[in-house]
Design a protein around this motif. Sequence first.
Motif, PDB file in Angstrom:
ATOM      1  N   GLN A  21      36.483  47.983  49.623  1.00  0.00           N
ATOM      2  CA  GLN A  21      35.078  47.596  49.610  1.00  0.00           C
ATOM      3  C   GLN A  21      34.792  46.592  48.498  1.00  0.00           C
ATOM      4  O   GLN A  21      34.084  45.607  48.715  1.00  0.00           O
ATOM      5  N   VAL A  22      35.341  46.847  47.319  1.00  0.00           N
ATOM      6  CA  VAL A  22      35.153  45.936  46.192  1.00  0.00           C
ATOM      7  C   VAL A  22      35.787  44.584  46.523  1.00  0.00           C
ATOM      8  O   VAL A  22      35.174  43.534  46.306  1.00  0.00           O
ATOM      9  N   LEU A  23      36.993  44.603  47.062  1.00  0.00           N
ATOM     10  CA  LEU A  23      37.676  43.362  47.418  1.00  0.00           C
ATOM     11  C   LEU A  23      36.876  42.578  48.450  1.00  0.00           C
ATOM     12  O   LEU A  23      36.762  41.357  48.356  1.00  0.00           O
ATOM     13  N   HIS A  24      36.308  43.267  49.414  1.00  0.00           N
ATOM     14  CA  HIS A  24      35.484  42.588  50.422  1.00  0.00           C
ATOM     15  C   HIS A  24      34.324  41.855  49.751  1.00  0.00           C
ATOM     16  O   HIS A  24      34.032  40.712  50.076  1.00  0.00           O
ATOM     17  N   ILE A  43      28.636  48.745  37.211  1.00  0.00           N
ATOM     18  CA  ILE A  43      29.521  47.596  36.998  1.00  0.00           C
ATOM     19  C   ILE A  43      30.828  48.063  36.374  1.00  0.00           C
ATOM     20  O   ILE A  43      31.900  47.547  36.693  1.00  0.00           O
ATOM     21  N   ARG A  44      30.756  49.053  35.503  1.00  0.00           N
ATOM     22  CA  ARG A  44      31.967  49.582  34.870  1.00  0.00           C
ATOM     23  C   ARG A  44      32.926  50.144  35.924  1.00  0.00           C
ATOM     24  O   ARG A  44      34.148  49.953  35.831  1.00  0.00           O
ATOM     25  N   THR A  45      32.404  50.826  36.928  1.00  0.00           N
ATOM     26  CA  THR A  45      33.239  51.350  38.004  1.00  0.00           C
ATOM     27  C   THR A  45      33.856  50.210  38.806  1.00  0.00           C
ATOM     28  O   THR A  45      35.042  50.256  39.153  1.00  0.00           O
ATOM     29  N   ILE A  46      33.066  49.184  39.081  1.00  0.00           N
ATOM     30  CA  ILE A  46      33.579  48.018  39.809  1.00  0.00           C
ATOM     31  C   ILE A  46      34.692  47.363  39.006  1.00  0.00           C
ATOM     32  O   ILE A  46      35.737  46.992  39.549  1.00  0.00           O
ATOM     33  N   ASP A  47      34.497  47.228  37.700  1.00  0.00           N
ATOM     34  CA  ASP A  47      35.530  46.640  36.837  1.00  0.00           C
ATOM     35  C   ASP A  47      36.809  47.483  36.851  1.00  0.00           C
ATOM     36  O   ASP A  47      37.911  46.941  36.815  1.00  0.00           O
ATOM     37  N   PHE A  48      36.654  48.795  36.915  1.00  0.00           N
ATOM     38  CA  PHE A  48      37.816  49.689  37.007  1.00  0.00           C
ATOM     39  C   PHE A  48      38.605  49.384  38.280  1.00  0.00           C
ATOM     40  O   PHE A  48      39.831  49.246  38.250  1.00  0.00           O
ATOM     41  N   HIS A  49      37.898  49.265  39.408  1.00  0.00           N
ATOM     42  CA  HIS A  49      38.562  48.975  40.681  1.00  0.00           C
ATOM     43  C   HIS A  49      39.182  47.577  40.662  1.00  0.00           C
ATOM     44  O   HIS A  49      40.292  47.384  41.180  1.00  0.00           O
ATOM     45  N   ILE A  50      38.496  46.613  40.062  1.00  0.00           N
ATOM     46  CA  ILE A  50      39.045  45.263  39.964  1.00  0.00           C
ATOM     47  C   ILE A  50      40.333  45.279  39.141  1.00  0.00           C
ATOM     48  O   ILE A  50      41.309  44.615  39.498  1.00  0.00           O
ATOM     49  N   LEU A  65      42.365  36.909  42.779  1.00  0.00           N
ATOM     50  CA  LEU A  65      42.155  38.114  43.581  1.00  0.00           C
ATOM     51  C   LEU A  65      41.394  37.774  44.859  1.00  0.00           C
ATOM     52  O   LEU A  65      41.746  38.230  45.944  1.00  0.00           O
ATOM     53  N   ALA A  66      40.371  36.946  44.744  1.00  0.00           N
ATOM     54  CA  ALA A  66      39.582  36.533  45.913  1.00  0.00           C
ATOM     55  C   ALA A  66      40.452  35.760  46.907  1.00  0.00           C
ATOM     56  O   ALA A  66      40.362  35.976  48.121  1.00  0.00           O
ATOM     57  N   LEU A  67      41.299  34.883  46.401  1.00  0.00           N
ATOM     58  CA  LEU A  67      42.188  34.119  47.283  1.00  0.00           C
ATOM     59  C   LEU A  67      43.196  35.029  47.969  1.00  0.00           C
ATOM     60  O   LEU A  67      43.479  34.874  49.163  1.00  0.00           O
ATOM     61  N   ALA A  73      42.898  39.226  55.025  1.00  0.00           N
ATOM     62  CA  ALA A  73      41.582  39.704  55.450  1.00  0.00           C
ATOM     63  C   ALA A  73      41.615  41.063  56.135  1.00  0.00           C
ATOM     64  O   ALA A  73      40.605  41.763  56.146  1.00  0.00           O
ATOM     65  N   TYR A  74      42.734  41.448  56.680  1.00  0.00           N
ATOM     66  CA  TYR A  74      42.798  42.755  57.347  1.00  0.00           C
ATOM     67  C   TYR A  74      42.499  43.901  56.394  1.00  0.00           C
ATOM     68  O   TYR A  74      42.096  44.979  56.812  1.00  0.00           O
ATOM     69  N   CYS A  75      42.666  43.667  55.108  1.00  0.00           N
ATOM     70  CA  CYS A  75      42.475  44.743  54.125  1.00  0.00           C
ATOM     71  C   CYS A  75      41.039  44.826  53.629  1.00  0.00           C
ATOM     72  O   CYS A  75      40.765  45.544  52.702  1.00  0.00           O
TER      73      CYS A  75
END
Length: 81
Positions: A21-24, A43-50, A65-67, A73-75
Amino acid sequence: MQVTGVVTAGPNVELTPCERQVLHGIVSGQSRKAVAYALGRSIRTIDFHIGNLHRKVGTGRLVELALWGAGHAYCCPRPSH
């Protein structure tokens, strides 16, 4: 500091549902704050996942990471809300 722009992770990287979800959101061009808001997380949780995503796919910068995510894209299923 050496920057090669080469990401070595293959398409079989296992991501958790939250990481997907974060990657999307990142691939969609959302800011960390927008991703956090959309997912109802801090945001701290998002940073953890990133951080986990960077470690798993071998990136060091958000744009890498975005590239990577755009190329796999399947993921990146749409967040379910």
